[in-house]
Design a protein around this motif. Structure first.
Motif, mmCIF file in Angstrom:
data_model
loop_
_atom_site.group_PDB
_atom_site.id
_atom_site.type_symbol
_atom_site.label_atom_id
_atom_site.label_comp_id
_atom_site.label_asym_id
_atom_site.label_seq_id
_atom_site.Cartn_x
_atom_site.Cartn_y
_atom_site.Cartn_z
ATOM 1 N N HIS A 77 13.258 24.639 23.731
ATOM 2 C CA HIS A 77 14.594 24.241 24.200
ATOM 3 C C HIS A 77 15.188 25.284 25.150
ATOM 4 O O HIS A 77 16.356 25.656 25.055
ATOM 5 N N PRO B 146 16.022 25.895 29.016
ATOM 6 C CA PRO B 146 16.144 25.124 30.258
ATOM 7 C C PRO B 146 15.647 25.847 31.511
ATOM 8 O O PRO B 146 15.297 25.215 32.498
ATOM 9 N N ILE C 21 8.234 16.273 31.957
ATOM 10 C CA ILE C 21 9.197 17.379 31.984
ATOM 11 C C ILE C 21 9.024 18.269 33.215
ATOM 12 O O ILE C 21 9.775 19.225 33.397
ATOM 13 N N GLY C 22 8.046 17.970 34.051
ATOM 14 C CA GLY C 22 7.861 18.764 35.254
ATOM 15 C C GLY C 22 6.512 18.539 35.900
ATOM 16 O O GLY C 22 5.727 17.703 35.451
ATOM 17 N N HIS D 101 10.036 23.796 27.188
ATOM 18 C CA HIS D 101 10.553 22.553 26.617
ATOM 19 C C HIS D 101 10.488 22.584 25.091
ATOM 20 O O HIS D 101 11.452 22.186 24.416
ATOM 21 N N ILE E 60 14.847 25.553 36.865
ATOM 22 C CA ILE E 60 15.673 24.933 35.830
ATOM 23 C C ILE E 60 15.247 23.475 35.670
ATOM 24 O O ILE E 60 15.184 22.724 36.643
ATOM 25 N N GLU E 61 14.936 23.125 34.423
ATOM 26 C CA GLU E 61 14.502 21.756 34.093
ATOM 27 C C GLU E 61 13.391 21.280 35.027
ATOM 28 O O GLU E 61 13.381 20.149 35.503
ATOM 29 N N GLY E 62 12.441 22.170 35.303
ATOM 30 C CA GLY E 62 11.251 21.802 36.069
ATOM 31 C C GLY E 62 11.395 21.833 37.579
ATOM 32 O O GLY E 62 10.445 21.513 38.294
ATOM 33 N N SER F 67 5.941 16.198 27.635
ATOM 34 C CA SER F 67 6.280 16.684 26.302
ATOM 35 C C SER F 67 5.394 15.980 25.283
ATOM 36 O O SER F 67 4.630 15.068 25.617
#
Length: 271
Positions: free
Chosen positions: A26, A28, A166-167, A23, A38-40, A160
């Protein structure tokens, strides 16, 4: 596609920090232990942690199986990923993964000691050795629980710097984890009580709590000696420092927190 590498020895907390690292940079997508994340969230692949022995686990992690490799390659192309983080135990391993998936050269190399403190790394290793716990940087609901006979439970919510979730992580104990060194929680508590019994101006330990789920934290309630003709804060800080010293001496780790509550004041008994 920009390819990043994050490597370090097994059990040093790479998977724990992976989501936050990605994250911050940046990125993904993550490749970790055979999974494309992807994205967590898990998108494709099979985790090496599902394997029955360490040899097949390594083969799974480096995509030796052609069907597994093709599945992840297709998912990368389908999702039009522009940057990707590969997690591995060494540069050699992350390069091998990039080669097997035909991703091109890795442009950016980072190491677990760059993103985790020595204390965090030591704690992660200690938990792996004593509890056999492995971290998967995907949500609990995406882990196929029937693969694990011994342990599956929710890990941490990852946020974050702006406190945006974010996951998630999930804790597992794979079958290939051959053994651990079991230390009962009472051992840690007994050491804390013993240290306090030897400290000047602490005349009673009323309660001790200890937890080692993610970071080791000790909480204790004590009674101090009257009359209070001494600096209480200094005496309590001495106790905290001695507890910390004993944990480093006996277990090679520092406690993340030592919460010490002064519950009462009492005259010392005449010996």
């Amino acid at each position: 596609m920009k390819i990043y590498s994050l490597s370090g020895p097994s059990g040093t907390g790479k998977s724990t920090i992976a989501l936050q690292f990605a994250h911050q940079h940046h990125i993904p997508a993550i490749i970790d232990d055979g999974l494309l994340i992807i994205e967590g969230g898990k998108v494709a692949g099979i985790s090496a942690k599902f394997e029955k022995n360490s040899i097949t686990a390594v083969r799974r992690a480096i995509f030796s199986d052609e069907q597994h490799k093709a599945e992840v390659q297709n998912a990368i192309q389908k999702n039009k990923i522009e940057s990707l983080l590969i997690i591995g135990t060494s540069d050699k391993m992350t390069k091998k993964i990039a080669e097997r998936l035909e991703l091109g050269d890795i442009q950016h190399f980072s190491y677990v000691q760059d993103v985790r403190t020595p204390r965090e790394i030591n704690i992660a290793r200690f938990i792996r050795e004593t509890q056999g716990k492995h971290v998967m940087p995907i949500p609990y609901k995406q882990v196929q629980q029937n693969f694990f006979r011994k342990l599956v439970h929710r890990g941490l919510d990852i946020f974050s710097n702006k406190k945006e979730k974010i996951g998630e992580t999930t804790i597992v104990r794979p079958d290939f984890q051959q053994g651990t060194i079991q230390i009962a929680k009472s051992v840690y508590m007994d050491i804390i009580e013993h240290v306090c019994s030897k400290m000047d101006k602490i005349i009673g330990v009323n309660a001790v709590q200890f937890q080692m789920d993610f970071l080791p934290i000790a909480t204790l309630k004590v009674t101090i000696a009257a009359p209070v003709n001494y600096n209480v804060m200094e005496k309590m800080e001495e106790a905290q420092k001695e507890i910390q010293r004993q944990f480093v001496c006996h277990f090679g780790i520092e406690l993340d927190q030592i919460n010490l509550h002064v519950q009462g004041i009492q005259m010392e008994k005449v010996k």
